[in-house]
Write a protein that holds these residues in place. Sequence first.
Motif, PDB file in Angstrom:
ATOM      1  N   GLY A   1      59.457  33.564  33.064  1.00  0.00           N
ATOM      2  CA  GLY A   1      60.117  33.319  34.895  1.00  0.00           C
ATOM      3  C   GLY A   1      59.087  34.019  35.655  1.00  0.00           C
ATOM      4  O   GLY A   1      59.357  33.754  36.951  1.00  0.00           O
ATOM      5  N   GLU A   2      58.394  34.187  35.417  1.00  0.00           N
ATOM      6  CA  GLU A   2      57.155  35.048  36.054  1.00  0.00           C
ATOM      7  C   GLU A   2      56.865  33.846  37.039  1.00  0.00           C
ATOM      8  O   GLU A   2      56.291  34.602  38.537  1.00  0.00           O
ATOM      9  CB  GLU A   2      55.347  34.738  35.615  1.00  0.00           C
ATOM     10  N   HIS A   3      56.694  33.058  37.312  1.00  0.00           N
ATOM     11  CA  HIS A   3      56.831  32.042  38.638  1.00  0.00           C
ATOM     12  C   HIS A   3      57.761  32.270  39.779  1.00  0.00           C
ATOM     13  O   HIS A   3      57.341  31.902  41.322  1.00  0.00           O
ATOM     14  CB  HIS A   3      57.173  30.835  38.195  1.00  0.00           C
ATOM     15  N   ASN A   4      59.171  33.447  39.541  1.00  0.00           N
ATOM     16  CA  ASN A   4      59.500  33.226  40.749  1.00  0.00           C
ATOM     17  C   ASN A   4      59.193  34.454  41.548  1.00  0.00           C
ATOM     18  O   ASN A   4      59.410  34.838  42.418  1.00  0.00           O
ATOM     19  CB  ASN A   4      60.724  33.837  39.717  1.00  0.00           C
ATOM     20  N   LEU A   5      58.317  34.917  40.633  1.00  0.00           N
ATOM     21  CA  LEU A   5      57.614  36.869  41.527  1.00  0.00           C
ATOM     22  C   LEU A   5      56.354  36.017  42.694  1.00  0.00           C
ATOM     23  O   LEU A   5      55.899  36.383  43.545  1.00  0.00           O
ATOM     24  CB  LEU A   5      57.273  37.261  40.537  1.00  0.00           C
ATOM     25  N   LEU A   6      56.072  34.660  42.248  1.00  0.00           N
ATOM     26  CA  LEU A   6      54.840  34.300  43.318  1.00  0.00           C
ATOM     27  C   LEU A   6      55.408  34.307  44.586  1.00  0.00           C
ATOM     28  O   LEU A   6      53.654  34.629  45.276  1.00  0.00           O
ATOM     29  CB  LEU A   6      54.630  32.596  42.587  1.00  0.00           C
ATOM     30  N   GLY A   7      56.382  33.838  44.848  1.00  0.00           N
ATOM     31  CA  GLY A   7      56.211  34.452  46.285  1.00  0.00           C
ATOM     32  C   GLY A   7      56.573  35.527  46.920  1.00  0.00           C
ATOM     33  O   GLY A   7      57.377  35.577  48.255  1.00  0.00           O
ATOM     34  N   SER A   8      56.324  36.251  46.418  1.00  0.00           N
ATOM     35  CA  SER A   8      56.827  37.933  46.585  1.00  0.00           C
ATOM     36  C   SER A   8      55.326  38.521  47.309  1.00  0.00           C
ATOM     37  O   SER A   8      54.699  38.073  47.400  1.00  0.00           O
ATOM     38  CB  SER A   8      56.984  38.523  45.190  1.00  0.00           C
ATOM     39  N   SER A   9      56.224  39.702  48.042  1.00  0.00           N
ATOM     40  CA  SER A   9      55.214  40.557  48.287  1.00  0.00           C
ATOM     41  C   SER A   9      54.156  41.584  47.789  1.00  0.00           C
ATOM     42  O   SER A   9      53.828  41.660  48.394  1.00  0.00           O
ATOM     43  CB  SER A   9      55.534  41.320  49.868  1.00  0.00           C
ATOM     44  N   PHE A  10      55.272  41.527  46.652  1.00  0.00           N
ATOM     45  CA  PHE A  10      54.775  42.734  45.101  1.00  0.00           C
ATOM     46  C   PHE A  10      53.966  41.714  44.188  1.00  0.00           C
ATOM     47  O   PHE A  10      55.178  42.435  43.483  1.00  0.00           O
ATOM     48  CB  PHE A  10      55.015  43.826  45.612  1.00  0.00           C
ATOM     49  N   TYR A  11      53.580  41.113  43.852  1.00  0.00           N
ATOM     50  CA  TYR A  11      52.994  40.333  42.493  1.00  0.00           C
ATOM     51  C   TYR A  11      51.112  40.145  42.779  1.00  0.00           C
ATOM     52  O   TYR A  11      51.110  39.861  43.439  1.00  0.00           O
ATOM     53  CB  TYR A  11      53.837  39.559  42.777  1.00  0.00           C
ATOM     54  N   TYR A  12      50.981  40.553  41.567  1.00  0.00           N
ATOM     55  CA  TYR A  12      49.111  40.436  41.399  1.00  0.00           C
ATOM     56  C   TYR A  12      48.826  38.786  41.969  1.00  0.00           C
ATOM     57  O   TYR A  12      47.647  38.844  42.265  1.00  0.00           O
ATOM     58  CB  TYR A  12      48.601  40.604  40.163  1.00  0.00           C
ATOM     59  N   ASN A  13      49.785  37.735  41.984  1.00  0.00           N
ATOM     60  CA  ASN A  13      49.250  36.020  41.585  1.00  0.00           C
ATOM     61  C   ASN A  13      50.065  36.159  42.785  1.00  0.00           C
ATOM     62  O   ASN A  13      49.855  34.384  43.072  1.00  0.00           O
ATOM     63  CB  ASN A  13      49.273  35.518  40.194  1.00  0.00           C
ATOM     64  N   ALA A  14      50.580  37.005  43.346  1.00  0.00           N
ATOM     65  CA  ALA A  14      51.388  35.719  44.821  1.00  0.00           C
ATOM     66  C   ALA A  14      50.761  35.447  45.419  1.00  0.00           C
ATOM     67  O   ALA A  14      49.372  36.769  46.454  1.00  0.00           O
ATOM     68  CB  ALA A  14      52.471  36.556  45.147  1.00  0.00           C
TER      69      ALA A  14
END
Length: 128
Positions: A66-79
């Motif tokens: 479910g890593e794709h859920n973090l792509l639009g966050s302010s604190f994630y290495y790949n966002a």
Amino acid sequence: MMHKETYRMRHSMFPEMIHPSIALHHGLKAVYAPHPMYFDRVWPLDFLQRTFNRPQKPHESPFGGGEHNLLGSSFYYNAGFSGALWRRWWGYRENNEGGTKDEVGGTGRMCLRSTLFHPVKKERGPTE
């Protein structure tokens, strides 16, 4: 201690790991202070709760399949959102939003609450 490890000893690791790792290696107490994470979309609260706090299956975890859920966050290495938000805060135009014209003709410079950004890897500067 972190300065000694990184500068003098030439030890390095991912930014998320360095603070607790240095504390562990040197016998210090590590305290976790939660920081706010912001997203580039409005999440319904029940969906946010299910997605990040109680996924139904292990592969749905935000740190797995479910890593794709973090792509639009302010604190994630790949966002890309943290870099975009950072540049907008500096007054640059990003994704056809913000910039000097919008600030002068609108409500002014963007004001943000306390936010911890993931380190921004690419800085382009102003595009106007």
